[in-house]
Motif scaffolding. Structure first.
Motif, short mmCIF file in Angstrom:
data_model
loop_
_atom_site.label_atom_id
_atom_site.label_comp_id
_atom_site.label_asym_id
_atom_site.label_seq_id
_atom_site.Cartn_x
_atom_site.Cartn_y
_atom_site.Cartn_z
N ALA A 53 11.42 3.66 14.01
CA ALA A 53 12.49 4.44 13.17
C ALA A 53 13.73 4.54 14.06
CB ALA A 53 12.22 5.76 12.58
N THR A 58 17.02 6.70 8.93
CA THR A 58 16.17 5.79 8.68
C THR A 58 14.82 6.41 8.07
OG1 THR A 58 17.11 4.09 9.97
CG2 THR A 58 14.80 3.77 9.40
N VAL A 59 14.29 7.57 8.79
CA VAL A 59 13.23 8.35 8.62
C VAL A 59 13.35 9.14 7.34
CG1 VAL A 59 11.87 10.36 9.53
CG2 VAL A 59 12.70 8.88 11.19
N ASN A 61 15.33 8.41 4.89
CA ASN A 61 15.37 7.27 3.86
C ASN A 61 13.90 6.77 3.48
OD1 ASN A 61 18.03 7.56 3.12
ND2 ASN A 61 18.71 5.70 4.67
N ASN A 62 13.02 6.77 4.48
CA ASN A 62 11.69 6.07 4.38
C ASN A 62 11.04 7.09 3.53
OD1 ASN A 62 12.23 3.94 5.67
ND2 ASN A 62 11.32 4.56 7.61
N ASN A 65 11.69 6.95 -0.02
CA ASN A 65 11.24 5.81 -0.65
C ASN A 65 9.87 6.16 -1.32
OD1 ASN A 65 13.57 4.44 -0.75
ND2 ASN A 65 13.25 3.52 1.15
N TRP A 66 9.04 6.85 0.11
CA TRP A 66 7.65 7.06 -0.25
C TRP A 66 7.46 8.05 -1.43
CZ3 TRP A 66 3.08 5.15 1.12
CH2 TRP A 66 3.04 3.95 2.05
#
Length: 129
Positions: A53, A58-59, A61-62, A65-66
């Motif tokens: 990451a 980015t973290v 957004n991840n 998504n999860w």
């Protein structure tokens, strides 16, 4: 005194439960095969030197998504269970009510999955990302 249905129209409760159990088992097995097939199709080996990451966005957004994936998966499971319960209910008010509860829970799950991006944006504002 209410008339009782003829014996050839009466389905014993044990037979109805056996049908319900078979239907749930079938949905579970199909779900496992669908999930296993999808996971194998997209399996990739990450590059050993790439950072996991690079930044906070980015973290977050991840995480979004999860959250969306898990909530949508659970909502789909509740929707499937509700559909099976509704089909197996055979007009029994208690079972129809349970099926409607499953449909309502699926709606909540899809609604929360749709709100996951909003929650992540609020988290970004809080942490300053």
């Amino acid at each position: 005194m209410s008339p009782t249905p003829p014996d050839h129209l009466h389905v014993p409760r044990s037979v109805r439960r056996a049908g319900w159990r078979r239907a749930v088992l079938f949905v579970a097995v199909v779900g496992v095969f669908v999930l296993a097939g999808g996971a194998a199709a997209f399996a990739q080996v990450p590059a050993p030197t790439a950072p996991v990451a690079p930044d906070l966005n980015t973290v977050l957004n991840n995480i979004r998504n999860w959250i969306m994936g898990i909530l949508a998966l659970l909502a789909t499971v509740f929707l499937s269970i509700g559909g099976v319960r509704y089909m197996v209910a055979n007009g029994e008010p208690g079972e129809v009510g349970k099926a409607k509860d499953s449909f309502r829970n699926a709606g909540w799950g899809y609604g929360l999955a749709a709100l996951a991006p909003v929650v992540v944006e609020i988290l970004k504002q809080i942490v300053g990302g």
